[in-house]
Design an enzyme around this catalytic site. Structure first.
Site, PDB file in Angstrom:
ATOM      1  N   ASP A   1      10.547   6.714   0.200  1.00 31.95           N
ATOM      2  CA  ASP A   1      10.825   7.748   0.288  1.00 31.95           C
ATOM      3  C   ASP A   1      12.272   8.445  -0.025  1.00 31.95           C
ATOM      4  O   ASP A   1      13.187   7.641   0.138  1.00 31.95           O
ATOM      5  CB  ASP A   1      10.674   8.300   1.740  1.00 31.95           C
ATOM      6  CG  ASP A   1      10.414   9.973   2.170  1.00 31.95           C
ATOM      7  OD1 ASP A   1      10.138  10.366   1.020  1.00 31.95           O
ATOM      8  OD2 ASP A   1      10.274  10.528   3.133  1.00 31.95           O
TER       9      ASP A   1
ATOM     10  N   HIS B   1      11.129   9.055  -9.074  1.00 35.07           N
ATOM     11  CA  HIS B   1      10.036   8.278  -9.283  1.00 35.07           C
ATOM     12  C   HIS B   1      10.405   7.486  -9.699  1.00 35.07           C
ATOM     13  O   HIS B   1       9.181   6.682  -9.840  1.00 35.07           O
ATOM     14  CB  HIS B   1       8.721   8.529  -9.236  1.00 35.07           C
ATOM     15  CG  HIS B   1       8.448  10.406  -8.897  1.00 35.07           C
ATOM     16  ND1 HIS B   1       8.643  10.394  -7.205  1.00 35.07           N
ATOM     17  CD2 HIS B   1       7.890  11.267  -8.421  1.00 35.07           C
ATOM     18  CE1 HIS B   1       8.338  11.053  -6.501  1.00 35.07           C
ATOM     19  NE2 HIS B   1       8.282  12.394  -6.837  1.00 35.07           N
TER      20      HIS B   1
ATOM     21  N   LEU C   1       1.169 -13.423  -3.945  1.00 34.20           N
ATOM     22  CA  LEU C   1       1.438 -12.033  -3.324  1.00 34.20           C
ATOM     23  C   LEU C   1       0.171 -10.998  -3.193  1.00 34.20           C
ATOM     24  O   LEU C   1      -0.169 -11.396  -4.732  1.00 34.20           O
ATOM     25  CB  LEU C   1       2.706 -11.098  -3.660  1.00 34.20           C
ATOM     26  CG  LEU C   1       2.982 -10.065  -3.187  1.00 34.20           C
ATOM     27  CD1 LEU C   1       3.054  -9.817  -1.701  1.00 34.20           C
ATOM     28  CD2 LEU C   1       3.825  -9.360  -4.205  1.00 34.20           C
TER      29      LEU C   1
HETATM   30  C1  FPP Z   1       8.524   9.475  -1.936  1.00 34.52           C
HETATM   31  O1  FPP Z   1       9.520  10.161  -2.185  1.00 34.52           O
HETATM   32  C2  FPP Z   1       7.697   9.134  -3.209  1.00 34.52           C
HETATM   33  C3  FPP Z   1       6.620   9.212  -3.436  1.00 34.52           C
HETATM   34  C4  FPP Z   1       5.569   9.750  -2.889  1.00 34.52           C
HETATM   35  C5  FPP Z   1       6.221   7.699  -4.586  1.00 34.52           C
HETATM   36  C6  FPP Z   1       6.723   7.452  -5.082  1.00 34.52           C
HETATM   37  C7  FPP Z   1       5.896   6.645  -6.469  1.00 34.52           C
HETATM   38  C8  FPP Z   1       6.449   5.520  -6.455  1.00 34.52           C
HETATM   39  C9  FPP Z   1       7.949   4.789  -6.123  1.00 34.52           C
HETATM   40  C10 FPP Z   1       6.213   4.653  -7.900  1.00 34.52           C
HETATM   41  C11 FPP Z   1       5.173   3.367  -7.577  1.00 34.52           C
HETATM   42  C12 FPP Z   1       4.666   2.540  -8.929  1.00 34.52           C
HETATM   43  C13 FPP Z   1       3.496   1.597  -8.947  1.00 34.52           C
HETATM   44  C14 FPP Z   1       3.477   1.396  -9.678  1.00 34.52           C
HETATM   45  C15 FPP Z   1       2.904   1.709  -7.622  1.00 34.52           C
HETATM   46  P1  FPP Z   1       9.111  11.276  -2.187  1.00 34.52           P
HETATM   47  O2  FPP Z   1       8.767  12.392  -3.595  1.00 34.52           O
HETATM   48  O3  FPP Z   1       8.682  12.392  -1.063  1.00 34.52           O
HETATM   49  O4  FPP Z   1      11.131  11.768  -2.340  1.00 34.52           O
HETATM   50  P2  FPP Z   1      11.531  13.249  -1.101  1.00 34.52           P
HETATM   51  O5  FPP Z   1      11.318  12.743   0.076  1.00 34.52           O
HETATM   52  O6  FPP Z   1      13.428  12.951  -1.399  1.00 34.52           O
HETATM   53  O7  FPP Z   1      11.324  15.126  -1.573  1.00 34.52           O
END
Ligand code: FPP
Length: 257
Positions: free
Chosen positions: A37, A54, A148
């Protein structure tokens, strides 16, 4: 744990070296689950669009995979897209779906090199066709790896997963395959999308939020929880080692004395 037995890039900070020395290699979690997050806030802090966060978050994912491989942790589950994330602005959802495809085409070679096997949990059928195909190809390509297990939670919601499991059980009771006395906690576990995967020992959530957000609710009954203010794109090896040290300081009693 003796740092000298670790790969060279583990020595890139004094912090990592001392954390590594303090870690007990025999008492690491078997399964780590992560709620990644804070990507959006990380991007906002730099005046960039959310998708930039992201993309930066993917670097942390790569680092967690390499770290778990290095530490010989058998299971890592990452909450990549929740069943509630569809309510985000359309351009962000499209951007994340495109990002998955880009990352998978680039990373599958590295996953194979690291002997990582990818598994998916969640409602994959509802993903855009190209994203679904990219993930399915990645699962197929890594299926015979023995290191893993990386569990990617995609369009995942724990309550929905429990509902699906209960429907399966109910159908089997109706068909006479099961009777109601057969229903117990173990049976329910075998009907969840995490069937065959041990329950997480340790769950990490970044960004200062302190809730589970519909992630692995059934599987986390005795999971140790760890919350940190660090935003996901800043959560790197040093932060993981600190989290693992905290895990090793816990006294897991599973409801006993
Ligand atoms: C949460 O941060 C993050 C997500 C909903 C997306 C997570 C995805 C990735 C890191 C990419 C992963 C890649 C693979 C290949 C699996 P948020 O957007 O909720 O952040 P905020 O709370 O600050 O708005």
């Amino acid at each position: 744990m003796d740092p000298s037995t670790r790969q060279l890039d583990w020595f890139d900070s004094e912090h990592a070296r001392s954390a590594l020395s303090a870690l007990d290699e025999g008492a690491l979690p078997r399964h780590i689950a992560i709620i990644m997050d804070g990507n959006g806030r990380w991007a906002k802090k730099q005046g960039k669009p959310r998708i930039f966060g992201h993309k930066a978050g993917v670097v942390s994912v790569r680092e967690m995979i390499a770290s778990c491989v290095e530490l010989k942790i058998p299971y890592l589950t990452i909450y990549s897209f929740s069943s509630e994330n569809w309510t985000r602005p359309e351009d962000e959802v499209t951007g994340i779906m495109k990002l998955f495809v880009e990352v998978l085409s680039r990373e599958v070679i590295n996953l194979n090199k690291q002997n990582v096997r990818v598994k998916l949990i969640g409602n994959i059928a509802d993903l855009p066709e190209v994203t679904k195909a990219a993930f399915e190809e990645c699962v197929q390509s890594t299926a015979n790896n023995t290191g893993l297990t990386l569990v990617v939670a995609l369009n995942y919601g724990a309550r929905q997963d429990v509902v699906t499991a209960l429907r399966t059980i109910s159908d089997e009771v109706s068909a006479g395959v099961l009777c109601s006395d057969d229903i117990n906690t173990e049976l329910i576990s075998t009907k969840l999308s995490t069937a065959g995967i041990p329950d997480p020992d340790f769950m990490i959530r970044t960004s200062g939020e302190t809730r589970l957000s519909n992630f692995l609710l059934y599987e986390t009954a005795y999971t140790e929880l760890y919350f940190t203010e660090i935003l996901w794109p800043d959560f790197k090896r040093d932060a993981l080692l600190d989290a693992l040290l905290s895990f090793q300081g816990r006294n897991r009693r599973y409801g006993g004395l």
